[in-house]
Design a protein around this motif. Structure first.
Motif, PDB file in Angstrom:
ATOM      1  N   PRO B  35       4.821  58.649   2.032  1.00  0.00           N
ATOM      2  CA  PRO B  35       5.956  58.180   2.704  1.00  0.00           C
ATOM      3  C   PRO B  35       6.479  58.498   3.694  1.00  0.00           C
ATOM      4  O   PRO B  35       7.208  57.722   4.502  1.00  0.00           O
ATOM      5  CB  PRO B  35       6.670  57.820   1.386  1.00  0.00           C
ATOM      6  N   GLY B  36       6.005  59.801   4.300  1.00  0.00           N
ATOM      7  CA  GLY B  36       6.378  60.591   5.456  1.00  0.00           C
ATOM      8  C   GLY B  36       8.233  60.762   5.083  1.00  0.00           C
ATOM      9  O   GLY B  36       8.462  60.706   3.562  1.00  0.00           O
ATOM     10  N   PRO B  37       8.864  61.130   5.712  1.00  0.00           N
ATOM     11  CA  PRO B  37       8.498  60.690   7.695  1.00  0.00           C
ATOM     12  C   PRO B  37       8.333  61.516   8.096  1.00  0.00           C
ATOM     13  O   PRO B  37       7.347  62.755   8.054  1.00  0.00           O
ATOM     14  CB  PRO B  37      10.042  61.039   8.097  1.00  0.00           C
ATOM     15  N   THR B  38       7.516  61.790   9.727  1.00  0.00           N
ATOM     16  CA  THR B  38       6.934  62.487  10.303  1.00  0.00           C
ATOM     17  C   THR B  38       6.678  63.411  11.239  1.00  0.00           C
ATOM     18  O   THR B  38       6.588  64.301  11.261  1.00  0.00           O
ATOM     19  CB  THR B  38       6.335  61.565  11.443  1.00  0.00           C
ATOM     20  N   ALA B  39       8.226  63.823  11.066  1.00  0.00           N
ATOM     21  CA  ALA B  39       8.921  64.817  11.571  1.00  0.00           C
ATOM     22  C   ALA B  39       8.584  66.035  11.455  1.00  0.00           C
ATOM     23  O   ALA B  39       8.276  66.474   9.514  1.00  0.00           O
ATOM     24  CB  ALA B  39      10.561  65.022  11.921  1.00  0.00           C
ATOM     25  N   ALA B  48       4.026  58.625  18.585  1.00  0.00           N
ATOM     26  CA  ALA B  48       5.100  57.971  18.951  1.00  0.00           C
ATOM     27  C   ALA B  48       5.421  56.484  17.683  1.00  0.00           C
ATOM     28  O   ALA B  48       4.734  55.729  17.029  1.00  0.00           O
ATOM     29  CB  ALA B  48       3.811  57.505  20.290  1.00  0.00           C
ATOM     30  N   ASN B  49       6.261  56.185  19.203  1.00  0.00           N
ATOM     31  CA  ASN B  49       7.176  54.747  18.580  1.00  0.00           C
ATOM     32  C   ASN B  49       5.444  53.648  18.625  1.00  0.00           C
ATOM     33  O   ASN B  49       4.777  53.763  19.827  1.00  0.00           O
ATOM     34  CB  ASN B  49       8.081  54.341  19.453  1.00  0.00           C
ATOM     35  N   LEU B  50       5.691  52.840  18.093  1.00  0.00           N
ATOM     36  CA  LEU B  50       4.851  51.497  17.968  1.00  0.00           C
ATOM     37  C   LEU B  50       5.679  50.291  17.832  1.00  0.00           C
ATOM     38  O   LEU B  50       6.760  49.777  17.163  1.00  0.00           O
ATOM     39  CB  LEU B  50       3.707  51.549  16.578  1.00  0.00           C
ATOM     40  N   THR B  95      -2.451  50.662   9.721  1.00  0.00           N
ATOM     41  CA  THR B  95      -2.476  51.031   7.729  1.00  0.00           C
ATOM     42  C   THR B  95      -2.199  52.484   8.139  1.00  0.00           C
ATOM     43  O   THR B  95      -1.818  53.385   7.297  1.00  0.00           O
ATOM     44  CB  THR B  95      -3.807  51.697   7.630  1.00  0.00           C
ATOM     45  N   ASP B  96      -2.487  53.293   9.672  1.00  0.00           N
ATOM     46  CA  ASP B  96      -2.083  54.659  10.140  1.00  0.00           C
ATOM     47  C   ASP B  96      -0.800  55.251   9.800  1.00  0.00           C
ATOM     48  O   ASP B  96      -0.034  56.500   9.451  1.00  0.00           O
ATOM     49  CB  ASP B  96      -3.060  55.259  10.645  1.00  0.00           C
ATOM     50  N   LEU B  97       0.768  54.240   9.927  1.00  0.00           N
ATOM     51  CA  LEU B  97       1.614  54.745  10.139  1.00  0.00           C
ATOM     52  C   LEU B  97       2.547  55.258   8.613  1.00  0.00           C
ATOM     53  O   LEU B  97       1.665  54.383   7.971  1.00  0.00           O
ATOM     54  CB  LEU B  97       2.772  54.123  10.649  1.00  0.00           C
ATOM     55  N   PRO B  98       3.513  55.782   8.091  1.00  0.00           N
ATOM     56  CA  PRO B  98       3.724  56.214   7.138  1.00  0.00           C
ATOM     57  C   PRO B  98       4.801  54.638   6.351  1.00  0.00           C
ATOM     58  O   PRO B  98       4.758  53.885   4.527  1.00  0.00           O
ATOM     59  CB  PRO B  98       5.282  56.840   6.938  1.00  0.00           C
ATOM     60  N   ARG B  99       5.379  54.159   7.489  1.00  0.00           N
ATOM     61  CA  ARG B  99       5.710  52.690   6.816  1.00  0.00           C
ATOM     62  C   ARG B  99       6.280  52.168   8.230  1.00  0.00           C
ATOM     63  O   ARG B  99       6.083  52.435   9.110  1.00  0.00           O
ATOM     64  CB  ARG B  99       7.012  52.391   6.603  1.00  0.00           C
ATOM     65  N   ALA B 258       8.906  52.516  11.078  1.00  0.00           N
ATOM     66  CA  ALA B 258      10.456  52.127  10.139  1.00  0.00           C
ATOM     67  C   ALA B 258      10.869  53.755  11.065  1.00  0.00           C
ATOM     68  O   ALA B 258      10.029  54.817  11.220  1.00  0.00           O
ATOM     69  CB  ALA B 258      10.382  52.576   8.931  1.00  0.00           C
ATOM     70  N   PRO B 259      11.860  53.416  11.675  1.00  0.00           N
ATOM     71  CA  PRO B 259      12.922  54.802  12.458  1.00  0.00           C
ATOM     72  C   PRO B 259      11.972  55.925  11.371  1.00  0.00           C
ATOM     73  O   PRO B 259      12.452  56.042   9.806  1.00  0.00           O
ATOM     74  CB  PRO B 259      14.015  54.406  12.466  1.00  0.00           C
ATOM     75  N   GLY B 260      12.123  57.398  12.417  1.00  0.00           N
ATOM     76  CA  GLY B 260      11.164  58.381  12.132  1.00  0.00           C
ATOM     77  C   GLY B 260       9.824  57.859  11.274  1.00  0.00           C
ATOM     78  O   GLY B 260       9.188  59.819  11.030  1.00  0.00           O
ATOM     79  N   ARG B 261       9.117  57.022  10.896  1.00  0.00           N
ATOM     80  CA  ARG B 261       7.642  57.448  10.377  1.00  0.00           C
ATOM     81  C   ARG B 261       6.803  56.681  12.098  1.00  0.00           C
ATOM     82  O   ARG B 261       6.807  55.291  11.382  1.00  0.00           O
ATOM     83  CB  ARG B 261       7.649  56.331   9.809  1.00  0.00           C
ATOM     84  N   MET B 262       6.633  57.487  12.589  1.00  0.00           N
ATOM     85  CA  MET B 262       5.946  57.631  13.848  1.00  0.00           C
ATOM     86  C   MET B 262       4.349  58.479  13.549  1.00  0.00           C
ATOM     87  O   MET B 262       3.699  57.987  12.440  1.00  0.00           O
ATOM     88  CB  MET B 262       6.360  58.979  14.623  1.00  0.00           C
ATOM     89  N   PHE B 263       3.857  56.656  14.927  1.00  0.00           N
ATOM     90  CA  PHE B 263       1.936  56.922  14.874  1.00  0.00           C
ATOM     91  C   PHE B 263       1.914  58.185  15.063  1.00  0.00           C
ATOM     92  O   PHE B 263       2.343  58.749  16.504  1.00  0.00           O
ATOM     93  CB  PHE B 263       2.027  56.314  15.477  1.00  0.00           C
TER      94      PHE B 263
END
Lengths: 275, 275
Positions: B35-39, B48-50, B95-99, B258-263
């Motif tokens: 689920p992330g986040p990606t930090a 990156a932001n999408l 598909t590759d971003l957590p959310r 979704a915020p904090g769930r980056m590419f």
């Protein structure tokens, strides 16, 4: 590519005090018919390459610039039909450059001093960063500019390196070349690198063959420059690249500046400096 | 603006060794449902932001980004319908971003973990630089990151400063805020300034009121952070700005992270460093 034209004459300052003109004063002189070139005019103010394309080509052009930021750093994009820009108060993009090139299906059809008669309401204009900006920074940092010492326009070459295409737009990267003494190489790379909005650091140093350039004595635009024995050829991505894309991709219509006849903005070079 | 959601929880590393994952490994985990986040994930690689919009909004979005480069530094733009990018080999943007967040006419309608079902052939995807990149540079340079010390998502605020509009797109600039000790202020400004592709230097320091922010303890996204007594609030333009433009301008359809769930891209942070 188009052969060199009468525009590619030695660079001499248009008038003795032109370096001290304000950008607005310079634009007024060019609007009134002064022929250019713009090298050395309104010193310290940012000059820009111009390319205007029909609105239905604007997305391809903007994406082409985004995908090729070293040759095509975008300083501003107008709304369709507009000839004004926040970068230059009171300017008219149709009249304030010394000379233009008009293109139809990729062919150069005219080189007028204004484009009022051929202007179209659907034209979107791109102002692209110009290496004149980093030349000032390099000169300030003590890097000799051979072409300026020799009173010549900087030599530009069409490379064998293709830009990343965008929609219908494709074409080769064009570079400018400056011979740099080895002891100044680090400074030249570092100082230009701090100006990413005007092409940034070099794309190549040394052998011209690495870029697919056959003969440095025969530039595609501008004039050949004489190097000192130890000088290293240093190649920067060049704002003529969108013109090369127009020649290669043949949009139905386009307007550009004539080589060396740039648009004078009110912006100061140092505002594009990163640090 | 939308209220904070369940996504805006304290930042904790998704798995103990996530910082050592390769970007491809991280993308595979997120694709599989992590689920992330990606930090902190795949340390040293650019996140990156999408934002994906229909093709007939793509020019407005690209122009909006060009006109507002500090909040919206474009790292890549896909061709319409494509879910691949040269920045990440083998990646699938669907598909590759957590959310994700799915938007209809400016309203948030879903927060799925993939967007395969709602994908459209006319979607153009923008990858926008993210401040996670300069946080690494600042941390390396010894600048304390209060929100990371406190295990929180960085606080983000909608400002009273409007972006320069582009076509149908308009909206306020969103900023992130980090409290910086005075003795580190110069380093923070200089180091982030060398990364213009990921928002560059701050847009404001000191009083939040200067940006029209009423209360630092109530961020619009992320979480409030506790400052030390001498800390100076430092504000950077934020990649959530295009999301705010979607909320304000209401294109018929859009997908964002979704915020904090980056590419996670394969690019390394230092390749965006100017010098």
């Amino acid at each position: 590519m188009n052969p060199a034209t009468a525009q590619d004459r030695p660079v001499t300052l248009v008038e003795p005090h032109a370096h001290a003109w304000s950008p607005g004063e310079a634009r007024a002189r060019f609007r009134a018919g002064l022929p250019g070139p713009t090298a050395g005019v309104a010193a310290g103010h940012t000059q820009a390459n111009l390319i205007s394309v029909p609105a239905d080509w604007a997305y391809d052009m903007l994406l082409f610039c985004q995908r090729n930021p070293k040759p095509c750093p975008v300083l501003d994009v107008t709304d369709a039909g507009a000839w004004t820009t926040p970068l230059a108060e009171g300017a008219d993009l149709r009249t304030d450059l010394p000379r233009y090139r008009v293109w139809e299906h990729g062919d150069l059809v005219a080189e007028p001093t204004d484009v009022v008669d051929v202007w179209r309401d659907d034209l979107v204009s791109f102002l692209i960063g110009c290496s004149f900006t980093f030349e000032w920074a390099l000169t300030e940092a003590g890097v000799p500019m051979r072409h300026i010492e020799q009173g010549r326009n900087v030599p530009m070459y069409v490379t064998g390196r293709q830009c990343r295409p965008a929609g219908r737009l494709h074409g080769p990267m064009v570079v400018s070349m400056r011979p740099v003494p080895p002891e100044h190489l680090g400074t030249a790379i570092r100082e230009s690198g701090l100006l990413p909005a005007v092409h940034g650091g070099p794309v190549h140093c040394g052998e011209a063959a690495g870029l697919g350039i056959a003969d440095l004595s025969r530039p595609d635009f501008g004039e050949a420059v004489t190097a000192e024995p130890d000088d290293i050829p240093v190649f920067w991505a060049c704002g003529v690249t969108p013109q090369a894309a127009v020649m290669a991709s043949r949009p139905p219509f386009a307007i550009t500046h004539a080589p060396g006849r740039m648009f004078l903005t009110d912006a100061r070079d140092e505002q594009y400096r990163v640090a």
